[in-house]
Each structure stands twice: as structure tokens, then as C-alpha cells.
Scaffold this active site. Structure first.
Site, PDB file in Angstrom:
ATOM      1  N   ARG A  69       0.852  -1.186   0.000  1.00  0.00           N
ATOM      2  CA  ARG A  69       0.000   0.000   0.000  1.00  0.00           C
ATOM      3  C   ARG A  69       0.885   1.233   0.000  1.00  0.00           C
ATOM      4  O   ARG A  69       1.897   1.291   0.718  1.00  0.00           O
ATOM      5  CB  ARG A  69      -0.879   0.047   1.259  1.00  0.00           C
ATOM      6  CG  ARG A  69      -1.956  -1.005   1.317  1.00  0.00           C
ATOM      7  CD  ARG A  69      -3.123  -0.666   0.430  1.00  0.00           C
ATOM      8  NE  ARG A  69      -3.769   0.587   0.822  1.00  0.00           N
ATOM      9  CZ  ARG A  69      -4.708   1.205   0.101  1.00  0.00           C
ATOM     10  NH1 ARG A  69      -5.077   0.707  -1.047  1.00  0.00           N
ATOM     11  NH2 ARG A  69      -5.252   2.312   0.532  1.00  0.00           N
TER      12      ARG A  69
ATOM     13  N   HIS B 211      13.960  -2.697   0.967  1.00  0.00           N
ATOM     14  CA  HIS B 211      13.758  -2.626  -0.488  1.00  0.00           C
ATOM     15  C   HIS B 211      14.828  -3.468  -1.176  1.00  0.00           C
ATOM     16  O   HIS B 211      16.004  -3.408  -0.798  1.00  0.00           O
ATOM     17  CB  HIS B 211      13.852  -1.169  -0.952  1.00  0.00           C
ATOM     18  CG  HIS B 211      13.616  -1.005  -2.420  1.00  0.00           C
ATOM     19  ND1 HIS B 211      12.364  -1.103  -2.978  1.00  0.00           N
ATOM     20  CD2 HIS B 211      14.475  -0.765  -3.449  1.00  0.00           C
ATOM     21  CE1 HIS B 211      12.455  -0.919  -4.287  1.00  0.00           C
ATOM     22  NE2 HIS B 211      13.723  -0.717  -4.595  1.00  0.00           N
TER      23      HIS B 211
ATOM     24  N   GLU C 135      18.353  -9.942   2.918  1.00  0.00           N
ATOM     25  CA  GLU C 135      17.242  -9.195   3.513  1.00  0.00           C
ATOM     26  C   GLU C 135      16.917  -9.746   4.899  1.00  0.00           C
ATOM     27  O   GLU C 135      16.703  -8.984   5.855  1.00  0.00           O
ATOM     28  CB  GLU C 135      16.002  -9.279   2.624  1.00  0.00           C
ATOM     29  CG  GLU C 135      16.090  -8.507   1.323  1.00  0.00           C
ATOM     30  CD  GLU C 135      14.797  -8.564   0.537  1.00  0.00           C
ATOM     31  OE1 GLU C 135      13.723  -8.497   1.172  1.00  0.00           O
ATOM     32  OE2 GLU C 135      14.851  -8.686  -0.700  1.00  0.00           O
TER      33      GLU C 135
END
Length: 217
Positions: A92, A110, A175
Site C-alpha cells: 500500500r 527494499h 534481507e
């Protein structure tokens, strides 16, 4: 001081799982107090429940506009006494109102070495450009997409015959290591947002380097 953290997800919660596992360590000053999704069917909600963590679904489709959803989101976070937010595959775009309200208290991971490759299809774009290193970035969230001040980065080599899938698999491993480290940094005060920049409480070893291709045989 242990900080109460909320993880916002929209899907299976791969990075969520790594944060939950790290928070179980006694020396991490963070408690994953809530996992919240804008999709009631998000797979990660069940994974969080299995880990004994409070979960909540707020369906964005039930709200007439973006800000009204974000205000409901903000109310739920305050009700759970949340100090920091980790976005982990939360699909979102948040309103400027919400981002400003949580300025310095909301981080995102990211899959690129920002400021390179903001947005989507990061692995494909890296391969198309022929870069020899790629990676991931944890940053504070600001209204502009993927433009927030950088907290931490991890680098992987890009090797011959890499595909989007093989490169993504290499990056996701980093990550899962990097995001808990970055959460620790903001929870213990090592990294904080000040005047639009990340300020670090102490220095670190500047001698490390990655060569790609490696010169070592």
C-alpha cells in the site's frame, strides 16, 4: 528498554518471519507486539498467530479513500501502544499524513541498493544494466517512494548466467539478515532520523570491501 514493534504485511511475510525470529533473542530490544495486514487472507497472519503474536486485518477495500484507511491504521497502532513500524511486503502507498505522523519511527526494506532501482522489478533492471553488485536497503519511510534516508545496506555479487530468480534468491537471504540488524539499530538508538538524515551513535570499521568479480582464487 524494549520497544513495541508492529509489522505491516500484505502477503506471506517472509521478512516478517525473520524479524519475529530475531526478536525472540533476549538481547534484541524489540518486541513484535502486532502483525497487521490490509488483506484479511494474507498468509503471514497465520504464521504470526502460530508464533503467538497478536494479529489484525484492516481491509483497505472497506474505506472510501486512502487517508481514511490510514487513520484507521494509525488508531489500531496507537491502541496497541506501538513505538516502531516495520513494513514487510506491505503493498500500500501510505498517505503523506500517515508517513509524517510516523516520521523516524517507520522503516522499510527494499530489494536494491538505493537510490538505484526504486519501485518494482529491481532484479530485472539490475540484470539489464549489467551491474556486478546488487543488494538490499533498509531505510526510513518518507512520502516519496523508496527515497528515505538509508539505515543499512547489504551487497551481493551478480554472477554470469544469473536470472531474476537466482539473483532474488541471493538477495532475500541478505534481507533476512539485514532487517533485524537495522531494527536493532533504531530500537537501541544506534541509528536515528535527524533533520532528514540518519545519524549514527558510533562509527564502524571502514576497512571492509567486496570485489566482484573476486580477485581471490
Amino acid at each position: 528498554m524494549t520497544r513495541r514493534v508492529a509489522i505491516l504485511i500484505s502477503g506471506r511475510g517472509s521478512n516478517m518471519a525473520s524479524l519475529i525470529e530475531a526478536a525472540q533473542a533476549a538481547d534484541l530490544p524489540a518486541e513484535i507486539a502486532l502483525v497487521l495486514s490490509n488483506r484479511p487472507d494474507a498468509e503471514g497472519l497465520e504464521r504470526a498467530k502460530d508464533a503467538g503474536i497478536a494479529t489484525l486485518a484492516i481491509d483497505h477495500k472497506a474505506f472510501p479513500d486512502r487517508e481514511s484507511f490510514d487513520r484507521a491504521l494509525d488508531a489500531a497502532l496507537n491502541e496497541h501502544d506501538i513505538a516502531f513500524i516495520c513494513l514487510a511486503g506491505f503493498m500500500r502507498v501510505l498517505s503523506d499524513w500517515f508517513v509524517e505522523r510516523w516520521s523516524g519511527k517507520m522503516i522499510n526494506i527494499h530489494p536494491s541498493l538505493l537510490p538505484l532501482y526504486r519501485g518494482t522489478q529491481t532484479h530485472r533492471r539490475a540484470l539489464e544494466d549489467g551491474v556486478l553488485v546488487h543488494g538490499c536497503t533498509v531505510h526510513f519511510v518518507v512520502p516519496e517512494l523508496d527515497a528515505g534516508p538509508i539505515i543499512a545496506q547489504a551487497v551481493v555479487p551478480v554472477v554470469p548466467d544469473d536470472t531474476e530468480q537466482s539473483l532474488a534468491a541471493r538477495v532475500i537471504v541478505q534481507e533476512h539478515r539485514l532487517y533485524p540488524q537495522a531494527l536493532r539499530m533504531i530500537c537501541d538508538g544506534m541509528a536515528r532520523l535527524q533533520n532528514g538524515r540518519v545519524v549514527f551513535a558510533r562509527g564502524w570499521d571502514a576497512g571492509g570491501t567486496l570485489h566482484s568479480p573476486s580477485t581471490h582464487q
